[in-house]
Enzyme design. Structure first.
Site: not given
Ligand code: NDP
Ligand code: 8X3
Length: 251
Positions: A135, A148
């Site tokens: 990501s 995250y």
């Protein structure tokens, strides 16, 4: 016939990737916890060419049982798509729940490396490809991204490390690093808050699951001498913002 093994095939990027590979005649193994969705995908794509492997990425015994249950015709895996993952919460570190942090680490890191390790001998035998879904959160920090983003930085760096270790095997390794994409991602992140999810994507024209599925398929099916190391992709409507400055010199 070529076989793709896609984790997190019950939704979003994973389900779209399963459809993309199937469209080109590949066999597909799909994993995820929601068995009904996996069964529906098998029905849609054809039972003879699609295998559902329901298990929780955090449960090592279930993961191992699932892998050993794979019938012989699906065992020669050519492409591993490490896609299953999640973000939980957007609270800054002091307010974040430790349990959420551990769940992200167990899924996005521990589950991913376990599957990779177990499938490596097959991927080497097949001169296959590993496509890891990282990501932009692993490169660009943002408030509330904490663990995250950390897990995705791991995925990116692990991909590059694998590339190094697999030198000479013919196995390709790619890290795809998407920005904002409308899937169930924000619904999961907010504990099922549809309104927050809808508001986040409203008016943006975010990436969609099929955009990423096409990229996964593309990097995995390029001529065998070509390796995409990293592929960072954002919607046109998303870009970078500045650093934060806290204007109190006593702190
Ligand atoms: P979705 O929530 O739509 O899909 C996530 C998938 O991961 C589901 O199939 C889910 O299956 C699976 N999964 C999550 N936890 C587990 C678990 N414990 N065990 C097994 N499977 C699990 O989100 P996306 O498609 O958007 O996300 C896919 C990947 O892309 C993730 O790694 C995410 O971090 C990454 N990503 C997403 C972006 C976005 O903006 N959407 C941008 C950049 C990266 P089930 O719930 O059935 O178990
Ligand atoms: C998902 C992208 O920016 O919401 O990985 O963290 S972001």
């Amino acid at each position: 016939m070529k076989t793709a093994f896609i984790t997190g095939g019950t939704s979003g990027f994973g389900a779209a990737a399963a459809r993309r590979f199937a469209k080109d005649g590949w066999q597909v193994v799909v994993t995820g916890r929601r068995e009904e969705r996996l069964k529906a995908l098998v029905k849609e794509l054809g039972g003879g060419k699609t295998l559902a492997l329901p298990f929780d990425m955090r449960d090592k015994a279930a993961l191992e049982d699932a892998l050993s249950s794979i019938p012989a015709i699906f065992r020669d895996i050519d492409v591993l798509v490490n896609n299953a993952g999640l973000a939980l919460g957007t609270a800054p570190a002091p307010q974040a729940k430790l349990d959420d942090w551990n769940r992200m680490i167990d899924t996005n890191i521990t589950g991913l490396v376990t599957i990779t390790h177990k499938l490596l001998p097959t991927l080497i035998k097949q001169k296959g490809a590993i496509v890891n879904i990282s990501s932009i959160a692993g490169t660009y920090p943002y408030p509330g991204g904490n663990v995250y983003g950390g897990t995705k930085a791991f995925v990116t760096q692990f991909s590059l490390g694998l590339r190094s270790d697999l030198h000479g095997t013919g196995v390709r390794v790619s890290s795809i690093e998407p920005g904002m994409a409308e899937t169930e991602f924000t619904l999961v992140r907010t504990g099922g808050n549809q309104e927050v999810s809808d508001t986040l994507y409203k008016g943006v024209r975010p990436l969609i699951a099929e955009d990423i599925a096409d990229m996964i398929f593309w990097v995995a099916t390029l001529p065998p001498h070509v390796n995409i190391n990293r592929l960072e992709v954002m919607p046109v409507n998303q870009s970078f913002a500045g650093f934060q400055v806290f204007r109190d010199s006593s702190k």
